[in-house]
Motif scaffolding. Sequence first.
Motif, PDB file in Angstrom:
ATOM      1  N   ILE A  48     -31.145 -55.250 -13.035  1.00 23.52           N
ATOM      2  CA  ILE A  48     -29.888 -56.008 -13.048  1.00 23.52           C
ATOM      3  C   ILE A  48     -28.874 -55.409 -12.078  1.00 23.52           C
ATOM      4  O   ILE A  48     -28.217 -56.115 -11.318  1.00 23.52           O
ATOM      5  CB  ILE A  48     -29.305 -56.043 -14.484  1.00 23.52           C
ATOM      6  CG1 ILE A  48     -30.183 -56.915 -15.398  1.00 23.52           C
ATOM      7  CG2 ILE A  48     -27.864 -56.570 -14.468  1.00 23.52           C
ATOM      8  CD1 ILE A  48     -29.831 -56.805 -16.862  1.00 23.52           C
ATOM      9  N   LEU A  49     -28.751 -54.091 -12.093  1.00 24.24           N
ATOM     10  CA  LEU A  49     -27.740 -53.407 -11.275  1.00 24.24           C
ATOM     11  C   LEU A  49     -28.197 -53.166  -9.835  1.00 24.24           C
ATOM     12  O   LEU A  49     -27.377 -52.827  -8.980  1.00 24.24           O
ATOM     13  CB  LEU A  49     -27.363 -52.075 -11.916  1.00 24.24           C
ATOM     14  CG  LEU A  49     -26.725 -52.149 -13.323  1.00 24.24           C
ATOM     15  CD1 LEU A  49     -26.479 -50.751 -13.852  1.00 24.24           C
ATOM     16  CD2 LEU A  49     -25.423 -52.934 -13.269  1.00 24.24           C
ATOM     17  N   GLY A  50     -29.504 -53.277  -9.594  1.00 27.03           N
ATOM     18  CA  GLY A  50     -30.007 -52.991  -8.250  1.00 27.03           C
ATOM     19  C   GLY A  50     -29.969 -51.510  -7.925  1.00 27.03           C
ATOM     20  O   GLY A  50     -29.771 -51.125  -6.767  1.00 27.03           O
ATOM     21  N   TYR A  51     -30.172 -50.689  -8.947  1.00 25.58           N
ATOM     22  CA  TYR A  51     -30.116 -49.230  -8.740  1.00 25.58           C
ATOM     23  C   TYR A  51     -31.278 -48.767  -7.860  1.00 25.58           C
ATOM     24  O   TYR A  51     -32.424 -49.190  -8.031  1.00 25.58           O
ATOM     25  CB  TYR A  51     -30.180 -48.506 -10.090  1.00 25.58           C
ATOM     26  CG  TYR A  51     -30.436 -47.017  -9.989  1.00 25.58           C
ATOM     27  CD1 TYR A  51     -29.424 -46.146  -9.618  1.00 25.58           C
ATOM     28  CD2 TYR A  51     -31.696 -46.498 -10.259  1.00 25.58           C
ATOM     29  CE1 TYR A  51     -29.650 -44.786  -9.511  1.00 25.58           C
ATOM     30  CE2 TYR A  51     -31.939 -45.138 -10.160  1.00 25.58           C
ATOM     31  CZ  TYR A  51     -30.916 -44.290  -9.792  1.00 25.58           C
ATOM     32  OH  TYR A  51     -31.151 -42.936  -9.686  1.00 25.58           O
ATOM     33  N   VAL A  52     -30.969 -47.893  -6.904  1.00 25.27           N
ATOM     34  CA  VAL A  52     -31.973 -47.259  -6.056  1.00 25.27           C
ATOM     35  C   VAL A  52     -31.813 -45.758  -6.195  1.00 25.27           C
ATOM     36  O   VAL A  52     -30.710 -45.223  -6.021  1.00 25.27           O
ATOM     37  CB  VAL A  52     -31.816 -47.667  -4.567  1.00 25.27           C
ATOM     38  CG1 VAL A  52     -32.843 -46.932  -3.714  1.00 25.27           C
ATOM     39  CG2 VAL A  52     -31.979 -49.176  -4.414  1.00 25.27           C
TER      40      VAL A  52
END
Length: 342
Positions: A48-52
């Motif tokens: 959802i957050l697009g965390y990398v």
Amino acid sequence: MNGWPAVVGIKEVAREAGVSVGTVSNVLNRPDQVSEQTRTRVQAAIEILGYVRSESARQLRAGRSRMLGLLVTDTGNPFFAALARGTEEAAVRAGLGVMVCNSAESPSAEQAYLSLFAEQRMRGVLLAPVDSHGAPWHVLSRQNIPCVVVDRAVGEDEVCSVAADDVLGGLLAGRHLLKAGHRRIAYVRGPEQLRQVRDRRDGLLRAVREAGMSADTVVDVPVHRHDVRSGRDAGHRLIGLSPRLSAVFCANDLLALGIMQTVFDAGVRVPDDLAVIGYDDIEFAEACLIPLTSVRHPAAEIGRLAAELLLKELDPAPEGHRHESIVLQPELVVRRSTVPRA
């Protein structure tokens, strides 16, 4: 705007998933310690957050990178492209990436890149050295970064190495030309600081001695680089030599392709007027208008074996790592550039 921070971090993932930062860390690094239900919730938050994941932060904590460095002398040479592919195949299987850099046959550029690799704490480095003298990998050993030398055989006291027997390669080329009746052969070479250049010439001269002929059978034609443009320049010089040569052996295929372009434009027939042998057996050797006879240099295998040696050194057996020096055997691939049609 959704109100999310410009850079999503582990704290934001924890907040979104309703878990602690430590739980998110476990999901990322030790998933077996987290229940499947919690892993699913955290993975959903990551999506959802697009965390990398921040590799630089992970590297700082671990003190080492997930990257291998590969430093070659000419990224424009298809030989090194094949070597890089072999390296990458072995690295990917181990979950590592490869950063390829080009020294452009410059000792100062070589040292600058090796220093950069040390600063970035590369997991390990594969090096095609510019100069056959010295040990440029010392800057790495001082930082405990393992190094494997590629395309040059070195002693086993300091580092591992993987190379082909270039003296044998030159010998095979020389025997082939002499057997075909050639008695005045040009050797088109690059910078003599490269050990491979000297070894291939030594092999050619050994073939000449075997045939009971004098060393002046071989005419040295130096060039500054191992590229097609330098081959074209050498071709113009070959045309002007008197008495004319009947054969040419090139330190690599790019030089040979450049020579064939020039002599073709001048009306010199290959191989009827001039036989041409290259070295490396790159893909273009077989595909050119007059298929090129070449000494096959197993580039991809060199890269793969070198990476495997490096990986062994990164995860040594309990009794400790022992350096190895692997020398592969080249093969002469005969095509139309040295064999006239019947």
